[in-house]
Design an enzyme around this catalytic site. Structure first.
Site, PDB file in Angstrom:
ATOM      1  N   LEU A  20      57.512  41.694  72.104  1.00  0.00           N
ATOM      2  CA  LEU A  20      58.460  42.467  72.903  1.00  0.00           C
ATOM      3  C   LEU A  20      58.420  42.028  74.362  1.00  0.00           C
ATOM      4  O   LEU A  20      59.454  41.886  75.019  1.00  0.00           O
ATOM      5  CB  LEU A  20      58.124  43.959  72.791  1.00  0.00           C
ATOM      6  CG  LEU A  20      59.088  44.868  73.529  1.00  0.00           C
ATOM      7  CD1 LEU A  20      60.393  45.004  72.753  1.00  0.00           C
ATOM      8  CD2 LEU A  20      58.477  46.242  73.770  1.00  0.00           C
ATOM      9  N   HIS A  68      66.775  55.354  66.735  1.00  0.00           N
ATOM     10  CA  HIS A  68      68.030  54.817  67.278  1.00  0.00           C
ATOM     11  C   HIS A  68      69.271  55.577  66.782  1.00  0.00           C
ATOM     12  O   HIS A  68      70.094  56.017  67.581  1.00  0.00           O
ATOM     13  CB  HIS A  68      68.178  53.336  66.919  1.00  0.00           C
ATOM     14  CG  HIS A  68      67.018  52.487  67.365  1.00  0.00           C
ATOM     15  ND1 HIS A  68      66.273  52.778  68.480  1.00  0.00           N
ATOM     16  CD2 HIS A  68      66.480  51.354  66.848  1.00  0.00           C
ATOM     17  CE1 HIS A  68      65.326  51.859  68.625  1.00  0.00           C
ATOM     18  NE2 HIS A  68      65.422  50.992  67.645  1.00  0.00           N
TER      19      HIS A  68
HETATM   20  C1  BG6 Z   1      63.729  47.808  66.992  1.00  0.00           C
HETATM   21  C2  BG6 Z   1      63.245  47.724  65.575  1.00  0.00           C
HETATM   22  O1  BG6 Z   1      63.491  49.085  67.503  1.00  0.00           O
HETATM   23  O2  BG6 Z   1      65.101  47.533  67.028  1.00  0.00           O
HETATM   24  C3  BG6 Z   1      63.563  46.378  64.972  1.00  0.00           C
HETATM   25  O3  BG6 Z   1      61.843  47.952  65.537  1.00  0.00           O
HETATM   26  C4  BG6 Z   1      65.025  46.044  65.140  1.00  0.00           C
HETATM   27  O4  BG6 Z   1      63.218  46.354  63.605  1.00  0.00           O
HETATM   28  C5  BG6 Z   1      65.462  46.243  66.581  1.00  0.00           C
HETATM   29  O5  BG6 Z   1      65.208  44.693  64.762  1.00  0.00           O
HETATM   30  C6  BG6 Z   1      66.963  46.091  66.727  1.00  0.00           C
HETATM   31  O6  BG6 Z   1      67.308  46.082  68.082  1.00  0.00           O
HETATM   32  P1  BG6 Z   1      68.609  45.337  68.582  1.00  0.00           P
HETATM   33  O7  BG6 Z   1      68.701  45.701  70.012  1.00  0.00           O
HETATM   34  O8  BG6 Z   1      68.400  43.885  68.357  1.00  0.00           O
HETATM   35  O9  BG6 Z   1      69.734  45.862  67.753  1.00  0.00           O
END
Ligand code: BG6
Length: 468
Positions: A17, A241
């Site tokens: 990250l 999310h």
């Molecule tokens: C993260 C998850 O929170 O969000 C991941 O742990 C996922 O598994 C990611 O791939 C997706 O984020 P974005 O911003 O690429 O849609």
């Protein structure tokens, strides 16, 4: 104010990250001139590294939107000069004291403000918070800590984590990130709803038939099997999310745009190639029953949303990568043009689509007369495509969130009562699935997901909008 200093310590600096999101976001903020005059970035991790090695790592992983821009190299060099590295254990007071010394040197007697970004696994989380807060807190200004999910795995473990955090930090110091809240179109959701008369009055069961929150990714858990298998898609995407988006979508009008008012309202309420399957991944146990796809129907128990299904689905290794909100409106009662629409009345209702990513867009499906002498109707889009309407690039979610944390703006962070509410929704189903070791329905890599998702939707007389 100008004479105060801000240091940002990325704890877990060599992790995924940090490399993919945090450093690039910090650089983008620097490039845009958004960081305070006296800022320093510290990477903190266990491995031994020199400042030069950290800088090299950061410059190599620079994948942000800025890297195509003019002067990027020059600005990058300036930025890297403000980046340092400190190696230490996550549970060592002594090592954090040594960090504290270095931070003090950089602060040079100015007012000190310190932001710690904890980008480390949950099992070492509390130790790091304890050490950072007791040995490396700011002497004069503020100390803030950004934490990333997983915030526990269910209600109990999350509550225990919150309790442990609060031994060392006040709620005001804790910034719980859900990076979806930093996405441009998620931020825009309230603007769209509350500042447009053509939407605001329609935002209820009277006009809305169902709401769909769809997340899909065209890649699997490559390299993250160890983490993922322990959590599964419901915890990884839905409980945070998608539920955050749902809360923003469905909340009552907040008293104001103040962070506490908004958070109060929310808490109320790749085909062609052969890819290895999920359990072919060496980091995933062969007999794993962890779901990589899930679909759910939720209802909101209030007058506004009585009976309106909110459908969510989230999956890894599907045919495309996208995140969108779909609002399907009701039929026009006694529509004069029903016979011109054809047999599929369901297909003829209005649908508002908010495409969070990729290709950010908002479009509204309306019925329109096909030009010509006859009278035939079809559904066409009123289309707001960000890339053609706005020339400005869209900042990455982490840029917005980091800047907010530096400025002490809490609106886009999760308060502990919101987190409790999110867990209380999903904990019972997670427990049941895990106790029964429910075997998920299989789907091929690169497909549109298991058929069960259709049956679920059909039970509520809904058709997934993304499947046409
Ligand atoms: C993260 C998850 O929170 O969000 C991941 O742990 C996922 O598994 C990611 O791939 C997706 O984020 P974005 O911003 O690429 O849609």
């Amino acid at each position: 104010e100008n004479e105060s200093s801000v240091s940002i310590t990325v704890v877990g600096a060599s992790g995924d990250l940090a490399k993919k999101k945090i450093f690039p976001a910090l650089f983008a903020l620097y490039y845009e001139g958004c960081l305070p005059k006296h800022f320093t970035v510290f990477g903190y991790a266990r491995s031994k590294m020199t400042d030069a090695e950290l800088r090299n790592m950061v410059s190599k992983t620079l994948t942000c939107r800025i890297d195509q821009r003019e002067n990027c190299g020059e600005k990058m060099d300036q930025f890297l000069k403000r980046c340092f590295y400190h190696s230490g254990q996550y549970d060592s007071q002594e090592h954090f004291e040594a960090l504290d010394k270095k931070l003090k040197e950089h602060e040079g007697g100015r007012e000190s403000n310190r932001l710690f970004y904890l980008s480390i696994p949950p099992n070492i989380f509390i130790d790091a918070v304890k050490c950072a807060s007791s040995s490396a807190s700011a002497a004069s200004g503020w100390t803030r800590v950004i934490v990333e999910k997983p915030f526990g795995r269910d209600s109990e473990s999350s509550a225990a984590l919150t309790k442990a955090l609060k031994q060392y930090l006040t709620e005001d110091q804790i910034f719980r990130i859900d990076h979806y809240l930093g996405k441009e179109l998620v931020e825009n959701l309230s603007v769209l709803r509350f500042s447009n008369l053509i939407f605001e009055p329609l935002w209820s069961r009277q006009y809305i038939r169902n709401v769909q929150l769809i997340f899909s990714e065209d890649f699997g858990t490559e390299g993250r099997g160890g983490y993922f298998d322990n959590y599964g898609i419901i915890r990884d995407i839905m409980q945070n999310h998608l539920l955050q988006i749902l809360a923003l979508f469905a909340m009552e009008t907040p008293v104001s745009l103040d962070a506490e008012d908004i958070r109060n309202e929310k808490s109320h309420t790749r085909g062609g190639v052969t890819h290895p399957g999920y359990t072919d991944d060496k980091t995933v146990p062969k007999d794993s029953v962890t779901p990589t796809f899930a679909a759910a129907a939720l209802f909101i128990d209030n007058a506004r949303w009585d009976g309106v299904p909110f459908l969510m689905k989230a999956g890894k290794a599907l045919h495309n990568r996208s995140a969108e909100i779909r609002v399907q409106f009701r039929h026009v009662p006694g529509n004069l043009y029903n016979r011109n629409i054809g047999t599929d009345l369901d297909q003829a209702t209005n649908e508002l689509v908010i495409r969070v990513q990729p290709d950010e867009a908002i479009y509204l499906k309306i019925n329109n007369k096909v030009p010509g002498l006859g009278m035939r109707l079809d559904r066409s889009n009123l289309n707001l495509l960000y890339s053609t309407r706005y020339s400005k690039e869209i900042p990455d979610a982490y840029e917005r969130l980091l800047l907010d944390a530096i400025e002490g703006e809490r609106r886009l962070f999760i308060r502990s009562d919101e987190l409790d509410a999110a867990w209380s929704l999903f904990t019972p189903v997670l427990k049941e699935l895990e106790e029964k070791r429910t075997i998920p329905e299989y789907y091929p890599y690169g497909s549109r997901g298991p058929v069960g998702a259709h049956y679920l939707a059909a039970r509520y007389k809904v058709r997934w909008g993304d499947l046409g």
